[in-house]
Design a protein around this motif. Structure first.
Motif, mmCIF file in Angstrom:
data_model
loop_
_atom_site.group_PDB
_atom_site.id
_atom_site.type_symbol
_atom_site.label_atom_id
_atom_site.label_comp_id
_atom_site.label_asym_id
_atom_site.label_seq_id
_atom_site.Cartn_x
_atom_site.Cartn_y
_atom_site.Cartn_z
ATOM 1 N N SER A 1 37.067 40.825 36.400
ATOM 2 C CA SER A 1 37.786 41.554 37.443
ATOM 3 C C SER A 1 37.386 41.016 38.816
ATOM 4 O O SER A 1 36.404 40.283 38.955
ATOM 5 C CB SER A 1 37.474 43.055 37.356
ATOM 6 O OG SER A 1 36.092 43.283 37.561
ATOM 7 N N ARG B 1 44.974 34.732 35.990
ATOM 8 C CA ARG B 1 45.374 36.059 36.474
ATOM 9 C C ARG B 1 45.298 37.101 35.363
ATOM 10 O O ARG B 1 45.389 36.787 34.170
ATOM 11 C CB ARG B 1 46.799 36.010 37.019
ATOM 12 C CG ARG B 1 47.821 35.913 35.886
ATOM 13 C CD ARG B 1 49.235 35.839 36.380
ATOM 14 N NE ARG B 1 50.141 35.624 35.259
ATOM 15 C CZ ARG B 1 50.718 36.585 34.558
ATOM 16 N NH1 ARG B 1 50.484 37.851 34.852
ATOM 17 N NH2 ARG B 1 51.525 36.304 33.553
ATOM 18 N N SER B 2 45.138 38.351 35.785
ATOM 19 C CA SER B 2 45.186 39.469 34.839
ATOM 20 C C SER B 2 45.411 40.740 35.639
ATOM 21 O O SER B 2 45.447 40.717 36.867
ATOM 22 C CB SER B 2 43.871 39.577 34.046
ATOM 23 O OG SER B 2 42.834 40.062 34.879
ATOM 24 N N ASP B 3 45.525 41.858 34.954
ATOM 25 C CA ASP B 3 45.667 43.143 35.649
ATOM 26 C C ASP B 3 44.422 43.472 36.464
ATOM 27 O O ASP B 3 44.496 44.213 37.443
ATOM 28 C CB ASP B 3 45.927 44.270 34.642
ATOM 29 C CG ASP B 3 47.323 44.179 34.028
ATOM 30 O OD1 ASP B 3 48.205 43.553 34.656
ATOM 31 O OD2 ASP B 3 47.514 44.713 32.924
ATOM 32 N N GLN B 4 43.283 42.924 36.050
ATOM 33 C CA GLN B 4 42.019 43.229 36.730
ATOM 34 C C GLN B 4 41.604 42.165 37.756
ATOM 35 O O GLN B 4 40.707 42.379 38.548
ATOM 36 C CB GLN B 4 40.879 43.375 35.711
ATOM 37 C CG GLN B 4 40.972 44.593 34.835
ATOM 38 C CD GLN B 4 41.984 44.428 33.703
ATOM 39 O OE1 GLN B 4 42.056 43.363 33.091
ATOM 40 N NE2 GLN B 4 42.759 45.464 33.437
ATOM 41 N N LYS C 1 42.756 39.334 40.775
ATOM 42 C CA LYS C 1 43.756 38.768 41.686
ATOM 43 C C LYS C 1 43.328 37.339 41.984
ATOM 44 O O LYS C 1 42.226 37.092 42.481
ATOM 45 C CB LYS C 1 43.871 39.554 42.988
ATOM 46 C CG LYS C 1 44.877 38.884 43.928
ATOM 47 C CD LYS C 1 45.280 39.732 45.097
ATOM 48 C CE LYS C 1 46.329 39.007 45.938
ATOM 49 N NZ LYS C 1 46.819 39.826 47.063
ATOM 50 N N SER D 1 49.965 41.493 43.353
ATOM 51 C CA SER D 1 48.685 42.138 43.041
ATOM 52 C C SER D 1 47.845 41.268 42.100
ATOM 53 O O SER D 1 46.639 41.463 41.972
ATOM 54 C CB SER D 1 48.922 43.504 42.398
ATOM 55 O OG SER D 1 49.664 43.365 41.197
ATOM 56 N N GLN D 2 48.481 40.291 41.441
ATOM 57 C CA GLN D 2 47.778 39.402 40.510
ATOM 58 C C GLN D 2 47.622 37.987 41.044
ATOM 59 O O GLN D 2 46.648 37.305 40.725
ATOM 60 C CB GLN D 2 48.511 39.343 39.167
ATOM 61 C CG GLN D 2 48.478 40.630 38.387
ATOM 62 C CD GLN D 2 49.160 40.503 37.034
ATOM 63 O OE1 GLN D 2 49.568 39.424 36.623
ATOM 64 N NE2 GLN D 2 49.290 41.613 36.337
#
Length: 197
Positions: free
Chosen positions: A38, A56-59, A61, A87-88
């Motif tokens: 993250s 990239r991932s949801d956690q 940027k 956001s990513q």
């Protein structure tokens, strides 16, 4: 000069997929558990952004930084076509040595074909800047290329010692290992993972 090369379609350093060595260190090597999952991530000299999209991932940027407006516009078009939110991923035209650091710094940086692209006399500044950018306990992944001793460039020749010289004061080397490479670069690369002290 880099922008002109992209404009003319002269970019033999670029590949259409993430480096096999990066995929390996993130997904397969035992060190993968120490790679931050993250926070902010930076890919300097990001080119077409394939490594940015991979990381990239949801956690996380991921910031893709490049000095060429042409290639950054290309990355932004790709991002839009893939419906990847800001956001990513965020691509920026800026100078690695002077751009504004986001709050909290970076928890992960991936350097591949950037260290070898800058003039060798800038390497001490590169090391200082990495120490500024990577947050405490953050991680720097360096895919060392091209290992050798030629004097012309870019890409300028690199060595394990060249990275240690710039990083050892502020980073602990957790891994330095052989890696899987693109066929044209086999035997000319090693992967290293550094933790900010």
């Amino acid at each position: 000069g880099w922008n002109t090369l992209w404009e003319r379609g002269i970019n033999p350093w670029t590949e259409p997929t993430p480096s096999p060595a990066l995929v390996e260190v993130i997904q397969e090597k035992p060190i993968k558990d120490q790679i931050p999952v993250s926070g902010n991530v930076l890919v300097p000299g990001c080119g077409r952004g394939v490594d940015v999209f991979f990381l990239r991932s949801d956690q996380r940027k991921v910031y893709g930084l490049d000095i060429s407006p042409i290639v950054v516009q290309e990355c932004q078009k790709t991002q839009k076509s893939l419906n990847i939110p800001e956001s990513q991923v965020e691509f920026k035209v800026d100078d690695f040595f002077t751009f504004n650091i986001p709050t909290g710094g970076f928890q992960l940086i991936y350097d591949y074909t950037f260290f070898c692209a800058i003039q060798p006399e800038l390497r001490p500044q590169w090391g200082q800047r990495m120490a500024e950018l990577v947050s405490k306990d953050g991680v720097l992944i360096t895919l060392m290329y091209p290992l050798g001793n030629h004097t012309s460039g870019p890409p300028f020749a690199v060595s394990e010692a060249a990275y240690h010289e710039q990083l050892d004061a502020n980073f602990e080397c957790l891994l330095l290992d052989d890696c899987t490479s693109f066929e044209s670069r086999a035997g000319k690369e090693k992967i290293a993972v550094w933790k900010r002290k």
